[in-house]
Design a protein around this motif. Structure first.
Motif, PDB file in Angstrom:
ATOM      1  N   THR A   1      89.837  13.380  46.831  1.00  0.00           N
ATOM      2  CA  THR A   1      89.997  12.166  46.355  1.00  0.00           C
ATOM      3  C   THR A   1      89.807  12.105  45.140  1.00  0.00           C
ATOM      4  OG1 THR A   1      89.484  11.456  48.504  1.00  0.00           O
ATOM      5  CG2 THR A   1      89.404   9.695  46.729  1.00  0.00           C
ATOM      6  N   ILE A   2      88.470  12.594  44.435  1.00  0.00           N
ATOM      7  CA  ILE A   2      88.325  12.773  42.909  1.00  0.00           C
ATOM      8  C   ILE A   2      89.493  13.214  42.154  1.00  0.00           C
ATOM      9  CG2 ILE A   2      87.005  13.646  41.275  1.00  0.00           C
ATOM     10  CD1 ILE A   2      84.608  13.706  43.336  1.00  0.00           C
TER      11      ILE A   2
ATOM     12  N   ARG B   1      92.723  13.269  43.125  1.00  0.00           N
ATOM     13  CA  ARG B   1      93.654  12.409  43.155  1.00  0.00           C
ATOM     14  C   ARG B   1      93.506  11.510  42.084  1.00  0.00           C
ATOM     15  NH1 ARG B   1      93.454  10.753  48.119  1.00  0.00           N
ATOM     16  NH2 ARG B   1      92.616   8.853  47.429  1.00  0.00           N
ATOM     17  N   GLU B   2      92.545  10.659  42.148  1.00  0.00           N
ATOM     18  CA  GLU B   2      92.260   9.660  41.278  1.00  0.00           C
ATOM     19  C   GLU B   2      92.227   9.999  39.874  1.00  0.00           C
ATOM     20  OE1 GLU B   2      92.040   6.398  42.459  1.00  0.00           O
ATOM     21  OE2 GLU B   2      92.307   6.851  44.342  1.00  0.00           O
ATOM     22  N   THR B   3      91.785  11.103  39.388  1.00  0.00           N
ATOM     23  CA  THR B   3      91.946  11.602  37.978  1.00  0.00           C
ATOM     24  C   THR B   3      93.042  12.359  37.502  1.00  0.00           C
ATOM     25  OG1 THR B   3      90.465  13.718  38.767  1.00  0.00           O
ATOM     26  CG2 THR B   3      89.082  11.698  38.121  1.00  0.00           C
TER      27      THR B   3
ATOM     28  N   SER C   1      91.668   9.363  52.997  1.00  0.00           N
ATOM     29  CA  SER C   1      92.696   9.149  52.255  1.00  0.00           C
ATOM     30  C   SER C   1      92.642   7.583  51.365  1.00  0.00           C
ATOM     31  CB  SER C   1      94.082   9.214  53.149  1.00  0.00           C
ATOM     32  OG  SER C   1      94.002   8.451  54.083  1.00  0.00           O
TER      33      SER C   1
ATOM     34  N   TRP D   1      89.797   6.495  50.568  1.00  0.00           N
ATOM     35  CA  TRP D   1      88.679   6.189  49.732  1.00  0.00           C
ATOM     36  C   TRP D   1      89.125   6.143  48.316  1.00  0.00           C
ATOM     37  CZ3 TRP D   1      85.407  11.152  51.357  1.00  0.00           C
ATOM     38  CH2 TRP D   1      84.954  11.009  52.685  1.00  0.00           C
ATOM     39  N   GLY D   2      88.389   5.205  47.319  1.00  0.00           N
ATOM     40  CA  GLY D   2      88.399   5.096  46.041  1.00  0.00           C
ATOM     41  C   GLY D   2      87.521   6.182  45.403  1.00  0.00           C
ATOM     42  N   LEU D   3      87.706   6.061  44.109  1.00  0.00           N
ATOM     43  CA  LEU D   3      86.939   6.924  43.237  1.00  0.00           C
ATOM     44  C   LEU D   3      85.478   6.903  43.351  1.00  0.00           C
ATOM     45  CD1 LEU D   3      86.887   9.408  41.214  1.00  0.00           C
ATOM     46  CD2 LEU D   3      86.998   7.554  39.050  1.00  0.00           C
TER      47      LEU D   3
END
Length: 344
Positions: free
Chosen positions: A219-220, A222-224, A7, A9-11
């Motif tokens: 995560t990808i 969520r970040e996008t 949770s 992690w960054g992209l």
């Protein structure tokens, strides 16, 4: 940086984990195709049955873990869209495998009674899932009656596939380009113990890699800023279906055409059980009645794609557009069209 919770992690971290898992799946998926091909000859079950049960189950392990985990966490739409999106993209991968085999259309060369039986089973299972939301929304211990029916139908279908392998009542016409399921020389193969050990080890690797893909894909997404259905159909379904692409192309290159087609179709039939298993894990009622309209659209689209594939196996066009079957072209157009509608 990988000691952080997913949770956090960054992209960049998610993309690195995603790429590493995809590479592991590609390597293990290529190897497991060779092992299943040898097990098919060693056990005498045939490439179609081995593709349906062994290869289909092994390469689908990551996706099943993802769907059940999502359902357990209450994400019904993600669980269902991952399962149904996986079936659609794997059918698309079969068209890609057709492009790899240049001698003739894959539907022509790999036509067999077991593969047609498996495809018929897939269409029936998808139809049951499509009918489920129209049935009364009742559950017993939180489980909809369609769930045990799907498991029972699948097991009965496997029995029919095995019967079509051992005592087929129909055989395709043999042509110069037909590749029949003929066993290789088993005397030069590793022992059964070694083959089964290697198969189970590779299956575990695929399962762990598929499990590790889930947080990176989430995560990808969520970040996008992608939506849950897009995550399921476009990201997790494709990422957990990488083994099917690798194994089908590897099987075609090895000349195991029946295994390639049987692995995809058999894996698709097995993947319908993701929805049933997700209903078992989903504690907020019937997961079928939590399906979105987009998920139902993908069920209908996949039934259409599977029906076209069945027609291709019966028609058996030898050479088509760009030396691939017209059915493969239609499947690719339908899938890409569905993706465009989803993203629009």
């Amino acid at each position: 940086m990988f000691l952080l919770e997913p949770s956090e992690w960054g992209l960049a971290q998610a993309l690195m984990v995603f790429g590493a898992c995809a590479l592991v799946i590609a390597i293990a998926g290529t190897r497991i195709t060779r092992v299943v091909d040898q097990l098919a000859d060693r056990t005498g079950v045939g490439e179609a049955a081995a593709g349906a049960v062994l290869l289909g189950a092994a390469t689908s392990l990551g996706g099943s873990v993802l769907s059940v985990t999502a359902a357990w966490n209450g994400h019904a739409e993600l669980a269902v869209s991952n399962a149904l999106g996986g079936i659609a993209v794997q059918t698309f991968f079969l068209a890609v495998a057709d492009m790899v085999y240049r001698r003739a259309n894959l539907e022509h060369a790999a036509a067999s009674a077991p593969n047609m039986m498996q495809n018929g089973l897939l269409i029936c299972l998808l139809s049951v899932i499509m009918l489920a939301p129209m049935l009364p929304d009742v559950t017993v211990f939180g489980i909809h009656p369609v769930t045990p029916a799907l498991f029972g139908f699948y097991l009965y279908g496997l029995k029919l596939v095995q019967g079509a392998t051992e005592s087929p009542m129909w055989r395709p016409a043999v042509t110069l380009d037909t590749r029949e399921d003929t066993p290789d020389d088993t005397t030069q193969m590793p022992s059964m113990v070694r083959l089964w050990t290697e198969f189970l080890g590779l299956m575990a690797v695929l399962g762990v890699a598929g499990w590790a893909l889930e947080p990176s894909a989430t995560t990808i997404a969520r970040e996008t800023g992608l939506g849950q259905t897009v995550i399921g159909v476009m990201l997790t379904a494709i990422s957990t279906s990488i083994p099917e692409l690798v194994t089908s192309v590897a099987a075609v290159r090895r000349g195991a055409l029946t295994l390639a087609v049987g692995g995809i179709i058999g894996g698709n039939a097995f993947d319908t059980l993701f929805t049933a298993a997700s209903d078992l894990a989903y504690r907020d009622g019937s997961i079928y009645h939590a399906m979105s309209n987009d998920a139902r659209f993908w069920v209908a689209l996949t039934i259409l794609m599977s029906g076209i594939l069945m027609m291709g196996l019966i028609r058996r066009e030898r050479v088509g557009i760009g030396r691939i079957g017209a059915e493969s072209v239609a499947i690719m157009v339908l899938y890409l069209g569905g993706v465009l509608l989803l993203l629009s």
